[in-house]
Design an enzyme around this catalytic site. Structure first.
Site, PDB file in Angstrom:
ATOM      1  N   TRP A 186     -10.705  -1.655  -3.605  1.00 53.99           N
ATOM      2  CA  TRP A 186      -9.630  -2.644  -3.675  1.00 53.99           C
ATOM      3  C   TRP A 186     -10.083  -3.802  -4.544  1.00 53.99           C
ATOM      4  O   TRP A 186     -11.231  -4.223  -4.506  1.00 53.99           O
ATOM      5  CB  TRP A 186      -9.196  -3.119  -2.299  1.00 53.99           C
ATOM      6  N   ASP A 227      -8.247   7.254 -14.971  1.00 56.26           N
ATOM      7  CA  ASP A 227      -7.277   6.349 -14.366  1.00 56.26           C
ATOM      8  C   ASP A 227      -5.980   6.316 -15.158  1.00 56.26           C
ATOM      9  O   ASP A 227      -5.826   6.994 -16.173  1.00 56.26           O
ATOM     10  CB  ASP A 227      -7.874   4.944 -14.229  1.00 56.26           C
ATOM     11  N   ASN A 265      -1.386  -6.149   6.624  1.00 63.46           N
ATOM     12  CA  ASN A 265      -1.166  -5.903   5.201  1.00 63.46           C
ATOM     13  C   ASN A 265      -1.205  -4.402   4.955  1.00 63.46           C
ATOM     14  O   ASN A 265      -2.046  -3.687   5.509  1.00 63.46           O
ATOM     15  CB  ASN A 265      -2.251  -6.588   4.369  1.00 63.46           C
ATOM     16  N   TYR A 271      -4.919   1.902  -2.030  1.00 66.39           N
ATOM     17  CA  TYR A 271      -6.160   1.791  -2.785  1.00 66.39           C
ATOM     18  C   TYR A 271      -6.828   3.166  -2.821  1.00 66.39           C
ATOM     19  O   TYR A 271      -6.885   3.859  -1.802  1.00 66.39           O
ATOM     20  CB  TYR A 271      -7.117   0.784  -2.130  1.00 66.39           C
ATOM     21  N   ARG A 272      -7.346   3.526  -3.975  1.00 71.44           N
ATOM     22  CA  ARG A 272      -7.988   4.832  -4.076  1.00 71.44           C
ATOM     23  C   ARG A 272      -9.310   4.823  -3.298  1.00 71.44           C
ATOM     24  O   ARG A 272      -9.958   3.787  -3.150  1.00 71.44           O
ATOM     25  CB  ARG A 272      -8.209   5.212  -5.529  1.00 71.44           C
TER      26      ARG A 272
END
Length: 509
Positions: A197, A304, A179, A183-184
């Site tokens: 995540w 964000d 996969n 993700y940060r």
């Protein structure tokens, strides 16, 4: 646009005037965010900061340049996906829809097209290479220090530097393929980051399956920084489950994706892009004192894509054992903030990919739009050819459930085919003239909601609203429905010819 890797893409952008180099020292602490925010809002170029300021060296600058605002316009997103324009992305959506749900051919011609498509996919199977560029330099032991990289701190209230464009590679114990997810990652020490995540994302699902199947054993992860644009964009595109993101990236790029095996023996099942600029190899380590059995830390707050600082929460800790990189590596970074930002621009571009996918499942949909002001996914506007009473509500629930990308869409507005969903004035007109709030709104409680949505009563769980702004059919109303006003076409044509000279004559003559 055809390109080999990120460096080739950068070179071609520079030739097109789509990338500028900055030799003046600029700090990755806040300054790059402000510069890139201004560039993005002006539709400006990508930028390569050649001398990031602030490193503990005699020169006071990092030796690793920062690439930013790469996807700051929809045109550059299209180029990254191997297209020439935003409109061309519809073709990519059509390919994905054919791969997602292929239809039996109705003749030899269609069979030939289906065979050609299948062969092109097969021909783009990724390939493993030896001596990859991403392993030209290797940091191990105490040399593993994230402070040596110019990782951005984007906003004044951010908790720490944040890795933003890391392509996270994982594999569940029962999965056939890897996969890829973005993700940060919050930096918390020289060799540790917090992997943020969400529970339904592929990486989190792989980790959960590993913890159940192999309790107490480290979970292997690789993070590729500076992958080629096709691979990055493939990770955020609704690729069918039967197709790997690496294979899809090859389709976009027009060449097979070259992969490298990780150097860490316990990461043998993971492959990373061979041309990646930097690769982090490591594990989520066990922690018997944590309820999950694995190391976790409190993440955030961070500014964000919503335009707010998010609340803190606990996420797994990724411990980095080894860092590999190309010679003279480039660090690819971005920021997220109140729209517009790069995720919002990506949303506008990927919107064109979504349209054919939705139309394959719901042919009555004539257009679909995710306005960037709605954080790219929280509001969806659907234009359709209504065919029966209740049709709009069926489409609402269909959109919510069809693609994972719409799981967090809070508001769906459905309009008729005479309304342009990309024009807010027309959408508001339809809502205010065709909606009765009690009859035409649908509220659904206790549904999955973005963890960043602090408006929901419970983290990760909230409600959704559907608004039926279509003309109402018998069964939906007992009243005579209004007829829209329109001018006689013959009169419009006549006035078209009159307008050029109608006001040329001086007043009073």
């Amino acid at each position: 646009m055809q390109y080999k890797d990120l460096r080739d893409f950068i070179s071609q952008l520079e030739q097109l005037g789509e990338l500028r180099r900055v030799s003046t020292p600029v700090s990755p602490n806040l300054e790059m965010t402000e510069i890139c925010d201004r560039l993005l809002r002006a539709g400006g170029p990508a930028v390569l900061f050649e001398r990031p300021a602030g490193f503990r060296s005699p020169e006071g600058t990092y030796s690793v340049p920062v690439l930013a605002n790469l996807f700051g316009t929809t045109h550059r997103v299209a180029l990254g996906m191997g297209a020439q324009s935003l409109e061309d992305l519809r073709d990519i959506g059509r390919v994905l829809s054919a791969l997602k749900e292929p239809e039996p051919p109705r003749g030899l011609r269609e069979a030939g097209k289906l065979f050609t498509l299948a062969k092109s996919v097969w021909d783009m199977a990724p390939k493993r290479v030896s001596s990859p560029a991403c392993q030209e330099i290797v940091w191990e032991g105490n040399d593993v220090d994230l402070a040596r990289l110019p990782i951005q701190t984007c906003w004044p209230g951010d908790a720490a530097p944040l890795i933003t464009w890391g392509l996270v590679v994982t594999k569940g114990p029962h999965k056939k393929r890897q996969n890829l997810g973005i993700y940060r990652q919050q930096v918390i020490s020289r060799n540790q980051v917090i992997m943020r995540w969400l529970a339904h994302r592929g990486g989190a699902l792989d980790f959960r399956e590993h913890a159940l199947a192999n309790p107490g054993k480290p979970f292997p992860i690789a993070v590729a920084l500076g992958a080629d644009p096709a691979t990055i964009l493939g990770a955020v595109t609704p690729v069918p489950d039967t197709l790997s993101e690496y294979q899809f990236a090859g389709l976009l790029r027009g060449s097979r994706t070259a992969l490298a095996g990780c150097l860490t023996p316990t990461l043998s099942e993971l492959s990373v892009p061979a041309s990646a600029e930097i690769v982090l190899e490591g594990h989520i380590q066990p922690d018997p004192d944590h309820p999950s059995g694995y190391q976790h830390a409190l993440e955030g707050p961070y500014g964000d894509h919503t335009g707010y600082y998010n609340e803190q929460d606990w996420f797994p800790v990724f411990t980095i054992d080894r860092i590999t990189m190309r010679r003279d590596p480039i660090y690819h970074s971005t920021y997220t903030g109140k729209p517009p930002d790069e995720p919002a621009v990506l949303g506008v571009a990927l919107n064109e990919v979504f349209v054919p996918l939705l139309q394959k499942q719901f042919p009555e949909i004539t257009d679909f739009y995710l306005p960037p002001e709605g954080c790219s996914y929280r509001m969806a506007l659907v234009r359709m050819k209504k065919q029966y009473a209740g049709h709009a509500k069926r489409v609402m629930f269909g959109v919510w459930s069809f693609l994972r990308q719409f799981m967090y869409t809070k508001f769906i507005v459905v309009v008729d085919d005479d309304v342009d969903v990309r024009d807010w004035k027309e959408v508001i007109w339809a809502i205010t003239t065709r909606v009765d709030p009690a009859r035409d709104t649908v509220l659904v409680e206790n549904t999955p909601i973005d963890y960043l949505d602090f408006a929901s009563p419970v983290s990760g769980l909230g409600s959704k609203m559907g608004i039926d702004a279509t003309d109402k059919w018998p069964g939906e109303t007992t009243r005579e429905w209004g007829r829209t006003i329109s001018m006689d076409p013959a009169v419009k044509a006549k006035v078209d010819g009159m307008m050029a000279t109608l006001f040329d004559r001086p007043a009073g003559t």
